[in-house]
Scaffold this motif. Structure first.
Motif, PDB file in Angstrom:
ATOM      1  N   LYS A 131     -24.775  13.345  -2.448  1.00 36.31           N
ATOM      2  CA  LYS A 131     -23.921  12.486  -2.909  1.00 36.31           C
ATOM      3  C   LYS A 131     -22.245  12.739  -2.906  1.00 36.31           C
ATOM      4  O   LYS A 131     -21.691  12.031  -2.676  1.00 36.31           O
ATOM      5  N   GLU A 146     -17.216  11.004  -2.823  1.00 45.24           N
ATOM      6  CA  GLU A 146     -18.394  10.580  -3.523  1.00 45.24           C
ATOM      7  C   GLU A 146     -18.943   9.482  -2.794  1.00 45.24           C
ATOM      8  O   GLU A 146     -18.204   8.299  -2.642  1.00 45.24           O
ATOM      9  N   THR A 149     -22.328   4.001  -4.639  1.00 44.70           N
ATOM     10  CA  THR A 149     -23.614   3.395  -4.809  1.00 44.70           C
ATOM     11  C   THR A 149     -23.778   1.758  -4.872  1.00 44.70           C
ATOM     12  O   THR A 149     -23.048   1.325  -5.216  1.00 44.70           O
ATOM     13  N   SER A 153     -28.900   2.331  -7.430  1.00 44.28           N
ATOM     14  CA  SER A 153     -28.208   3.587  -7.698  1.00 44.28           C
ATOM     15  C   SER A 153     -27.998   4.520  -6.550  1.00 44.28           C
ATOM     16  O   SER A 153     -27.884   5.697  -6.486  1.00 44.28           O
ATOM     17  N   GLN A 154     -28.519   3.664  -5.309  1.00 42.50           N
ATOM     18  CA  GLN A 154     -28.811   4.582  -3.942  1.00 42.50           C
ATOM     19  C   GLN A 154     -27.166   4.263  -3.192  1.00 42.50           C
ATOM     20  O   GLN A 154     -26.544   3.611  -3.327  1.00 42.50           O
ATOM     21  N   ASN A 155     -27.188   5.177  -2.293  1.00 38.84           N
ATOM     22  CA  ASN A 155     -25.688   5.201  -1.299  1.00 38.84           C
ATOM     23  C   ASN A 155     -25.739   4.073  -0.563  1.00 38.84           C
ATOM     24  O   ASN A 155     -26.858   3.564  -0.102  1.00 38.84           O
TER      25      ASN A 155
END
Length: 203
Positions: A131, A146, A149, A153-155
């Motif tokens: 991340k 960074e 998200t 809460s995922q990329n």
């Protein structure tokens, strides 16, 4: 151009001076960058790879590039850095690949570059937990990006983008990003970033 066959599997990330999201991805680098010009640092970690019979696994490389307008209009300047841990043969291999001389994805920057600065050997520290991505070349560049998200809460990932390095990139933002070397200097903190796994070759 080198006639050696090469392949790389690893990771890459970048930090550029555009606002999030960089218009290059949606225009095959034809669109005007959000600041009118492009300043970008790209870091590559080779997990496994070879250049002919030369094993380049475990080594890092960095490209710093600027263009005075849209990337596709060219007239850019490129600086390349290769891992100081490399042997002479590995250094030659990394330089051939990341200057674009050996074909494959890095060569797609070729039409954008009018000035290629001398390649430097340097200690390149590349770190990631999936991340947060960090690059350091002492006295030259320090970059931390960074991932952005989204749901769960995922990329956030962008698919089918027109980028020379990968068609699937994570959206990211630089928490800090500084570069100064040769006659180039830029500050990209708070600006756009991307990362992706890569699988490249010139075959």
């Amino acid at each position: 151009m080198s006639n050696e066959t090469w392949r790389i599997e690893g990771d890459y990330f970048e930090s550029c001076n555009c606002e999030l999201l960089c218009p290059c991805l949606l225009s095959h680098a034809q669109a005007r960058p959000t600041e009118g010009h492009c300043d970008v640092v790209l870091a590559i970690r080779v997990k496994q790879g070879n250049y002919g019979t030369v094993d380049i696994s475990g080594l890092n490389a960095v490209q710093a590039m600027m263009t005075p307008g849209p990337m596709a209009k060219g007239n850019g300047t490129l600086a390349v850095y290769v891992d100081s841990r490399a042997s002479d043969a590995q250094r030659i291999a990394l330089e051939a690949i990341f200057t674009g001389n050996a074909g494959g994805p890095p060569s797609l920057f070729g039409p954008m570059v009018a000035t290629r600065l001398p390649t430097k050997t340097a200690p390149i520290d590349f770190k990631s937990d999936g991340k947060t991505w960090q690059l350091s070349i002492p006295g030259i560049t320090d970059v931390t990006i960074e991932g952005v998200t989204g749901a769960g809460s995922q990329n956030v990932w962008l698919d089918n983008v027109g980028h020379p390095f990968s068609q699937r990139l994570a959206a990211a933002k630089a928490t800090s990003s500084h570069y100064k070397d040769h006659a180039l200097a830029f500050e990209n903190s708070g600006r756009n970033g991307h990362f992706s796994a890569i699988k490249w070759s010139n075959g």
